[in-house]
Each structure stands twice: as C-alpha cells, then as structure tokens.
Design an enzyme around this catalytic site. Structure first.
Site, PDB file in Angstrom:
ATOM      1  N   LYS A  37       0.408  -1.258  -0.157  1.00  0.00           N
ATOM      2  CA  LYS A  37       0.057  -0.034   0.134  1.00  0.00           C
ATOM      3  C   LYS A  37       0.876   1.336  -0.144  1.00  0.00           C
ATOM      4  O   LYS A  37       0.564   2.232  -0.788  1.00  0.00           O
ATOM      5  CB  LYS A  37      -0.905   0.060   1.228  1.00  0.00           C
ATOM      6  N   GLU A  53      -7.473  -1.523  16.955  1.00  0.00           N
ATOM      7  CA  GLU A  53      -8.578  -2.796  16.686  1.00  0.00           C
ATOM      8  C   GLU A  53      -9.560  -1.978  15.589  1.00  0.00           C
ATOM      9  O   GLU A  53     -10.310  -1.067  15.865  1.00  0.00           O
ATOM     10  CB  GLU A  53      -9.287  -3.158  17.882  1.00  0.00           C
ATOM     11  N   ASP A 111      -9.042   1.953   4.486  1.00  0.00           N
ATOM     12  CA  ASP A 111      -9.783   0.694   4.916  1.00  0.00           C
ATOM     13  C   ASP A 111     -10.300   0.116   3.546  1.00  0.00           C
ATOM     14  O   ASP A 111     -11.015   1.078   2.870  1.00  0.00           O
ATOM     15  CB  ASP A 111     -10.721   0.582   5.950  1.00  0.00           C
ATOM     16  N   PHE A 165      -1.045  -7.392  -5.093  1.00  0.00           N
ATOM     17  CA  PHE A 165      -1.204  -8.221  -3.555  1.00  0.00           C
ATOM     18  C   PHE A 165      -2.510  -8.773  -3.515  1.00  0.00           C
ATOM     19  O   PHE A 165      -3.569  -8.469  -4.168  1.00  0.00           O
ATOM     20  CB  PHE A 165      -0.603  -7.206  -2.525  1.00  0.00           C
ATOM     21  N   GLY A 166      -2.652  -9.413  -2.400  1.00  0.00           N
ATOM     22  CA  GLY A 166      -3.742 -10.083  -1.865  1.00  0.00           C
ATOM     23  C   GLY A 166      -4.789 -10.710  -2.910  1.00  0.00           C
ATOM     24  O   GLY A 166      -4.482 -11.660  -3.545  1.00  0.00           O
ATOM     25  N   ASP A 211      -5.800  -9.645  -5.827  1.00  0.00           N
ATOM     26  CA  ASP A 211      -5.402  -9.299  -7.081  1.00  0.00           C
ATOM     27  C   ASP A 211      -5.450 -10.357  -8.168  1.00  0.00           C
ATOM     28  O   ASP A 211      -6.197 -10.347  -9.300  1.00  0.00           O
ATOM     29  CB  ASP A 211      -4.099  -8.611  -7.638  1.00  0.00           C
ATOM     30  N   LYS A 250      -2.759   0.023 -12.652  1.00  0.00           N
ATOM     31  CA  LYS A 250      -3.612  -0.113 -11.468  1.00  0.00           C
ATOM     32  C   LYS A 250      -3.927   1.029 -10.787  1.00  0.00           C
ATOM     33  O   LYS A 250      -5.195   1.543 -10.466  1.00  0.00           O
ATOM     34  CB  LYS A 250      -2.917  -1.293 -10.549  1.00  0.00           C
ATOM     35  N   ARG A 263      -8.018   2.439  -4.465  1.00  0.00           N
ATOM     36  CA  ARG A 263      -7.280   3.248  -3.675  1.00  0.00           C
ATOM     37  C   ARG A 263      -6.706   4.399  -4.556  1.00  0.00           C
ATOM     38  O   ARG A 263      -6.450   5.458  -4.174  1.00  0.00           O
ATOM     39  CB  ARG A 263      -6.070   2.138  -3.243  1.00  0.00           C
TER      40      ARG A 263
END
Ligand code: IMP
Length: 201
Positions: A12, A40, A70, A153-154, A156, A176, A182
């Site tokens: 990120k 949290e 987020d 990442f993640g 994608d 991207k 984002r």
C-alpha cells in the site's frame, strides 16, 4: 508538514507514495513515524474502520496530516463477503494462494453475470486542526475462473477487470493506480489536501 499514513503494508505504501508524492510532502508509514499501535478495526463499515485508524494516530501525534484507509473485496455472490473482513478472511496468516483458491472453489460453476465483485477503498483524513473527511471509491470487476498474474497483492490474481481483459495482478502499478479503488480515493484525498494547503478547505 508531514503526512502519516496508518498502515504497515508496504504494498500500500508503494501505491500511496507514487500518487501522493506529487504533493512534495514527506509521507511516513506508522513504522517510519515511530508508532507501534495495535489498533482494533472493529467498525461495521469501511468508513468507520478508516476513521478509527486515523483517529488513533491523530490522538498521539501533533502537527501532521493523518491518513488511514480501509479497503476490501466485496463479492456479490457471497453476500459482499469478505468485505470489511478481507484481510482476516480465513485467518490473518493464511496465504492468499489459499484464500484465492478457496474463493474460486466457492464460485465454481457460477455463471459470469453472477461473479460480479468490487474492491472498495475508503480513506479518512484528519488535519492538525481536527477537521476530518472520509472518501470512498470502488473498482468494479468479476471474480475470474483462475488465478492470474503476479503483480499487486492480496486478491489481485482473481479480480478480473473486463474493460482491460485481465486481472489487477496482470496490470503494472501505474496502470492499476489509474483505475483502482485506492488510486481514485488517493487522488480525491490529494485534492482535498491541496485545497486545504491553499486555505480553501
Ligand atoms: P486493510 O489493510 O484492512 O484495508 O485490508 C485490506 C485487505 O483487502 C487486504 O489485506 C486485501 O486482502 C484486500 N485488498 C484491498 N485492496 C486490495 C487490492 O488492491 N488488491 C488486492 N487485495 C486488496
């Protein structure tokens, strides 16, 4: 004036630096700012979670612009799961190869029109005078039929973008950033910060 971005995720930070770098301001991750906070993320929405993270940093730092995002993946066929639980889905330490394969298995045999999904990104900003704003952007796509690509990442590799004919893991970071949830949210936040610095908040 410095910007502190509430993340420990280097993927990120790379995207953030590429887009926000144009502001000519120093941009620090939490680690670079010397912060070790266990925050949290117990909000029910992306917006709440972004603001919880930004506020936790604003509470302990003076004279910085705090940003927190987020984000996550909403899959319509799975009632918008994993949603706000995207990073915790199947356990924080489970690899994305396993998570992505699990999602592909859950959608096995599901027709194309029902595979719609989106990445959502909310970014909260808190200025040193306490003013707060939050923006939301999305990128619409579909869950593919197999994992493809090794960029990003993640999730994608399973997020297929019909207009580009590939997954977001097959796009370069520059490509991207131009179309992503984002990227678009960061562009809006950049404008908000520019206007603020120009005294037109
Ligand atoms: P966050 O760090 O709490 O915002 O969690 C975001 C999670 O959503 C990540 O850990 C990924 O699982 C997923 N996610 C968000 N944005 C992207 C993206 O651009 N590509 C792939 N996965 C993403």
């Amino acid at each position: 004036m410095k910007i502190v971005f509430a993340t420990g995720n280097e993927g990120k930070m790379k995207e953030v630096r590429m887009i926000m770098g144009e502001l000519g301001m120093e941009i620090l991750s939490m680690k670079e700012a010397g912060l070790q906070l266990a925050i949290e993320e117990n909000g029910a929405t992306f917006e709440e979670n972004a603001m919880i993270k930004a506020q936790a940093i604003a509470d302990v730092m003076d004279d910085v612009i705090v940003l927190a995002d987020d984000s996550g993946l909403e899959i319509d066929y799975l009632n918008k799961e994993p949603g706000v639980h995207s990073s915790r889905y199947m356990g924080e330490t489970t690899s994305y190869d396993i998570k992505n394969q699990h999602i592909l298995d859950l959608l096995k045999g599901v027709e194309e029109q029902k595979r719609t999904a989106r990445f959502v990104c909310t970014i909260a900003v808190i200025f040193p005078d306490g003013e707060k704003k939050v923006v939301r952007e999305t990128i619409e796509g579909q869950i593919g039929y197999e994992s493809k690509g090794s960029n990003g990442f993640g999730y994608d590799p399973i997020f297929y973008v019909p207009e580009f004919g590939c997954t977001t893991a097959e796009l370069s970071l520059e490509q991207k950033n131009k179309i992503s949830h984002r990227g678009k949210a960061l562009e809006r936040i950049k404008t908000i910060i520019c206007n603020s610095l120009a005294g037109q908040k």
